[in-house]
Design a protein around this motif. Structure first.
Motif, PDB file in Angstrom:
ATOM      1  N   UNK A 218      17.723  68.727  23.209  1.00 46.66           N
ATOM      2  CA  UNK A 218      17.295  67.532  23.754  1.00 46.66           C
ATOM      3  C   UNK A 218      17.609  67.400  25.470  1.00 46.66           C
ATOM      4  N   UNK A 219      16.948  66.825  25.899  1.00 46.86           N
ATOM      5  CA  UNK A 219      17.165  66.467  27.413  1.00 46.86           C
ATOM      6  C   UNK A 219      17.665  65.026  27.658  1.00 46.86           C
ATOM      7  N   UNK A 220      18.681  64.722  28.295  1.00 40.68           N
ATOM      8  CA  UNK A 220      19.240  63.382  28.202  1.00 40.68           C
ATOM      9  C   UNK A 220      19.569  62.932  29.340  1.00 40.68           C
ATOM     10  N   UNK A 221      19.343  61.553  29.728  1.00 37.06           N
ATOM     11  CA  UNK A 221      19.764  60.873  31.164  1.00 37.06           C
ATOM     12  C   UNK A 221      21.106  60.571  30.924  1.00 37.06           C
ATOM     13  N   UNK A 222      21.971  60.921  32.113  1.00 40.75           N
ATOM     14  CA  UNK A 222      23.215  60.410  32.104  1.00 40.75           C
ATOM     15  C   UNK A 222      23.476  59.700  33.536  1.00 40.75           C
ATOM     16  N   UNK A 223      23.390  58.487  33.378  1.00 42.70           N
ATOM     17  CA  UNK A 223      23.399  57.583  34.618  1.00 42.70           C
ATOM     18  C   UNK A 223      24.348  56.398  34.161  1.00 42.70           C
ATOM     19  N   UNK A 224      24.322  55.245  35.492  1.00 46.42           N
ATOM     20  CA  UNK A 224      24.813  54.024  34.993  1.00 46.42           C
ATOM     21  C   UNK A 224      23.958  53.007  34.511  1.00 46.42           C
ATOM     22  N   UNK A 225      22.608  53.488  34.629  1.00 43.56           N
ATOM     23  CA  UNK A 225      21.540  52.147  34.073  1.00 43.56           C
ATOM     24  C   UNK A 225      21.384  51.343  35.202  1.00 43.56           C
ATOM     25  N   UNK A 226      21.925  51.329  36.425  1.00 45.16           N
ATOM     26  CA  UNK A 226      22.032  50.126  37.502  1.00 45.16           C
ATOM     27  C   UNK A 226      21.695  51.016  38.743  1.00 45.16           C
TER      28      UNK A 226
END
Length: 301
Positions: A218-226
């Motif tokens: 998989x390719x996955x986003x890792x962020x704060x979401x803000x």
């Protein structure tokens, strides 16, 4: 645990060695050992010899020639390191039958896309040589999963910050400049928005991959979401540091995108990822850390 790094003078080697020394102390306190290997991942023969001797179960590929602006000036170096270097590590990891290969990718692969939140299924539109190199590394990672059955994961980081962060980033520069009574420098009009992710959340996401195989392939986003505008970020830092001046504005840099914002739904579903550190809290932590470590941590000011 073994760490491979070439101590490239992209920024101060002295700073990197200080970081390494502090990480060794942390490892010792937890009863672990940190084996440091000074080596460039583009040197295939030596890399192969070293990694096969260690034969790690998990490979966390964090090495890269970072910097969008740097890549605009020199597009060859990020291609060599980020594409060829990744390919070297993938081949060796496949040969030693590593349990998992975790590739640190970047939100820059999305480029300027007209989306409120960036979802992994969005069509990538890289706008800098750095972004192209990171997207190419992702594609190679996916190929090794399909053709060589190497368990792989791509983690797309959104602007990482925190203690010991790369010195030529917005937060490190703003904080150091304000605390040295200099105006924070903003490139462009400051209306650009960024999703800033605190280092603790990045580490947490990586550690999750030691315990689950649900994310393989998989390719996955890792962020704060803000998100926050660069103008607002500068104002927060000015207020928190007590600097009495105003930001100064310089010409917008080529290759920079106008907006980033992670949709972390997939990360939550696959690895139970939920960011914990809000930007105000993270800035406070970094300012406090900087004050305690400014004798050796010296960002560009």
């Amino acid at each position: 645990m073994a760490v491979i790094d070439n101590l490239d003078p992209y920024y101060s080697k002295k700073l990197k060695k200080k970081n390494l020394a502090k990480n060794r102390k942390i490892a010792n306190k937890t009863g672990s050992e940190l084996d440091f290997i000074n080596l460039d991942i583009t040197n295939f023969k030596t890399l192969e010899k070293k990694v096969k001797k260690i034969k790690p179960d998990f490979v966390f590929h964090q090495a890269a020639q970072a910097g969008v602006r740097t890549s605009v000036k020199n597009p060859i170096k990020p291609a060599k390191t980020n594409i060829l270097g990744t390919l070297h590590l993938l081949k060796i990891s496949s040969e030693i039958e590593a349990k998992r290969f975790i590739n640190a990718s970047s939100s820059s692969v999305y480029g300027d896309i007209n989306k409120k939140k960036f979802k992994e299924k969005a069509k990538e539109n890289p706008v800098s040589p750095y972004a192209v190199s990171k997207l190419s590394a992702e594609k190679y990672t996916q190929i090794f999963k399909k053709l060589y059955e190497l368990p792989t994961v791509n983690l797309r980081y959104f602007t990482v910050y925190g203690p010991r962060m790369r010195p030529n980033m917005a937060i490190s520069n703003f904080v150091s400049r304000c605390l040295n009574n200099k105006p924070p420098e903003i490139y462009g009009n400051g209306k650009q928005t960024r999703d800033f992710t605190y280092i603790k959340d990045i580490v947490k996401a990586n550690l999750k991959l030691l315990k689950t195989d649900q994310a393989d392939g998989e390719t996955i986003n890792i962020g704060s979401g803000k998100k926050i505008t660069i103008n607002k970020l500068a104002q927060k830092i000015i207020k928190k540091t007590g600097y009495e001046g105003k930001p100064k504005y310089s010409e917008e840099r080529k290759g920079d995108v106008s907006h980033t914002l992670a949709d972390t739904t997939k990360a939550n579903e696959l690895i139970d990822y939920s960011p914990e550190t809000e930007i105000s809290e993270g800035i406070n932590k970094f300012i406090n850390w900087y004050k305690e470590n400014k004798d050796w941590y010296q960002p560009l000011i």
